[in-house]
Design an enzyme around this catalytic site. Structure first.
Site, mmCIF file in Angstrom:
data_model
loop_
_atom_site.group_PDB
_atom_site.id
_atom_site.type_symbol
_atom_site.label_atom_id
_atom_site.label_comp_id
_atom_site.label_asym_id
_atom_site.label_seq_id
_atom_site.Cartn_x
_atom_site.Cartn_y
_atom_site.Cartn_z
ATOM 1 N N ASP A 79 12.673 2.272 -1.699
ATOM 2 C CA ASP A 79 11.480 2.522 -2.241
ATOM 3 C C ASP A 79 10.825 3.838 -1.460
ATOM 4 O O ASP A 79 11.238 4.214 -0.005
ATOM 5 C CB ASP A 79 10.351 1.504 -2.070
ATOM 6 C CG ASP A 79 10.206 0.860 -0.595
ATOM 7 O OD1 ASP A 79 11.105 0.755 0.195
ATOM 8 O OD2 ASP A 79 9.205 0.793 -0.076
ATOM 9 N N GLU A 136 10.039 -1.991 0.416
ATOM 10 C CA GLU A 136 9.920 -2.378 1.914
ATOM 11 C C GLU A 136 8.506 -1.753 2.481
ATOM 12 O O GLU A 136 8.071 -2.702 3.222
ATOM 13 C CB GLU A 136 10.908 -1.564 2.670
ATOM 14 C CG GLU A 136 11.146 -1.943 3.848
ATOM 15 C CD GLU A 136 10.179 -1.618 5.018
ATOM 16 O OE1 GLU A 136 9.349 -2.314 5.719
ATOM 17 O OE2 GLU A 136 9.547 -0.580 4.792
ATOM 18 N N GLU A 137 8.071 -0.861 1.748
ATOM 19 C CA GLU A 137 6.711 -0.395 2.229
ATOM 20 C C GLU A 137 5.613 -1.154 1.910
ATOM 21 O O GLU A 137 4.552 -0.712 1.136
ATOM 22 C CB GLU A 137 6.489 1.018 1.916
ATOM 23 C CG GLU A 137 7.500 2.231 2.344
ATOM 24 C CD GLU A 137 7.417 2.433 3.878
ATOM 25 O OE1 GLU A 137 6.692 1.899 4.583
ATOM 26 O OE2 GLU A 137 8.465 3.126 4.196
ATOM 27 N N HIS A 363 6.997 9.055 7.573
ATOM 28 C CA HIS A 363 5.351 8.852 7.208
ATOM 29 C C HIS A 363 4.669 10.150 7.275
ATOM 30 O O HIS A 363 3.591 10.110 7.127
ATOM 31 C CB HIS A 363 4.780 7.765 7.737
ATOM 32 C CG HIS A 363 5.382 6.346 7.326
ATOM 33 N ND1 HIS A 363 4.436 5.123 6.997
ATOM 34 C CD2 HIS A 363 6.655 5.993 7.274
ATOM 35 C CE1 HIS A 363 5.621 4.344 6.723
ATOM 36 N NE2 HIS A 363 6.517 4.550 6.870
HETATM 37 NI NI NI Z 1 10.974 2.825 6.530
#
Ligand code: NI
Length: 392
Positions: A79, A136-137, A363
């Site tokens: 993702d 996962e996020e 990020h």
């Molecule tokens: Ni990651």
């Protein structure tokens, strides 16, 4: 043994896959295109594909030609993050508001590289499960796959995952036993006061002022309530209230994240947030409603598997580039759910090169996965299989 030549040969191909994923990022549980591509490639290499675990997740099953043996799960996340990309290169995101800013495009490509190599060579005994997980996020895609029967349908003696790290040099592995990442929780505090005219505050209960005291009070948790050696982070990251210069609003909403390493510290922080918010609000004539959500457990590596993963990493990068001891970091990972169910290890592998390539933080809108890490990661996965499932 360095990276097998055959895997090094895959670099242009893996780079093309990775950049294609980067151009077409998909958010958690929406990884349909990515999942289709992964399924098609695995099937094309003769790997049995099972779809629909955790909605968009999938598992590839490959048996070695060494006969009966154990089983290993290798995991990649697929993702992207809900954020705009600031990079200007050709393969930048074409999906507005979505970006592969954590390198999951690279994780998917490197596990594909390992799958291609292992499907060609099959130089092992037993079974490999290639686990491509969604979300996962923050959305716990690993948990969703487990709830859909991941380890019942595809038994794994051990599971392994890796994550890129822009703060370490390219090819350096960090393989620690024990707790390596924190429990990751979220908290929302709704403060209900009494709205009114901004010029007549004595007729109102100002939820903003209460909110300021609550945020300030929460800072005392880590400094005064929890053991200094029992690490914790309390970050209030959102404060929403009001719509006009001269109106005191009815309500203020605070949100934030809590990170802890130990269960007892997690319990203590949750309790302290509730106490401070509710009692502070009451002291001001307001009311606070606290919603604490336990999202991801701490990521805890099993000692024996962490050592074996470190040994496999040493064969790829050399012992000098394997870190076997050190402190955890306060980030979170949903691979933690898999490590609660099965033995295994989660490793970080550096991707920074001299000159700054690969060193923008995850990020961040200018982050990019370093393609030169692809053969290292694929080589690592392949070595884990050939070592752990060695033919008898
Ligand atoms: Ni990651």
């Amino acid at each position: 043994m360095p990276i097998p030549n055959r895997i090094a040969d895959f670099l242009p191909e893996m780079t093309a896959w990775r950049r294609d994923f980067h151009t077409h990022p998909e958010l958690g549980f929406e990884e349909r295109r990515t999942s289709d591509i992964v399924a098609e490639k695995l099937a094309g290499w003769g790997i049995e594909v099972h779809r629909g675990l955790g909605r968009t997740g999938l598992v590839g099953v490959l048996k070695g030609n060494g006969g009966e043996g154990g089983s290993i799960g290798l995991r990649a996340d697929m993702d992207a993050l809900p954020m705009p990309e600031a990079n200007g290169f050709e393969y930048r995101s074409q999906n507005p508001g979505a970006m592969h800013a954590c390198g999951h495009d690279g994780h998917t490509a490197m596990l594909l590289g390992a799958a291609k190599y292992l499907a060609e060579t099959r130089n092992f005994a037993g079974t490999v499960h290639f686990i491509f997980q969604p979300a996962e996020e923050g959305l716990a895609g690993a948990k969703a796959m487990i709830e859909d029967g991941l380890f019942d349908r595809f038994p794994c003696d051990a599971v392994y995952g890796i994550h890129n790290d822009p703060h370490m040099p390219l090819g350096t592995f960090r393989a620690l036993p024990g707790v390596i990442l924190a429990a990751s929780d979220t908290v929302e505090i709704v403060i209900r006061g009494k709205g009114g005219h901004g010029a007549l505050p004595h007729l109102s209960v100002d939820p903003l002022l209460v909110g300021v005291h609550v945020v300030s009070g929460l800072q005392s948790i880590v400094s005064r309530r929890t053991d200094p050696l029992g690490s914790a982070v309390v970050s209030i990251t959102q404060f929403h209230a009001g719509s006009a210069d001269n109106v005191i609003p009815d309500e203020a909403v605070l949100r934030g994240t809590v990170r802890t390493l130990l269960p007892e510290v997690r319990d203590a922080v949750e309790q302290a947030i509730s106490d401070i918010a509710t009692i502070t609000a009451r002291a001001h004539g307001a009311e606070a409603v606290v919603r604490y959500h336990r999202r991801y457990p701490p990521t805890i590596n099993h000692a024996a598997e962490a050592t074996r993963a470190a040994d496999a990493a040493a064969e790829i990068s050399g012992e000098a580039k394997v870190i076997r001891e050190g402190l955890p970091i306060m980030g979170g990972e949903d691979f933690s759910f898999m490590l609660e169910k099965r033995p295994g290890a989660f490793l970080f592998v550096g991707q920074a090169e001299a000159g700054g390539k690969g060193s923008n933080p995850v990020h961040h809108p200018t982050y990019d996965f370093n393609d030169n890490l692809l053969p290292v990661g694929a080589g690592f996965f392949a070595r884990v299989v050939e070592r752990e499932l060695a033919r008898k």
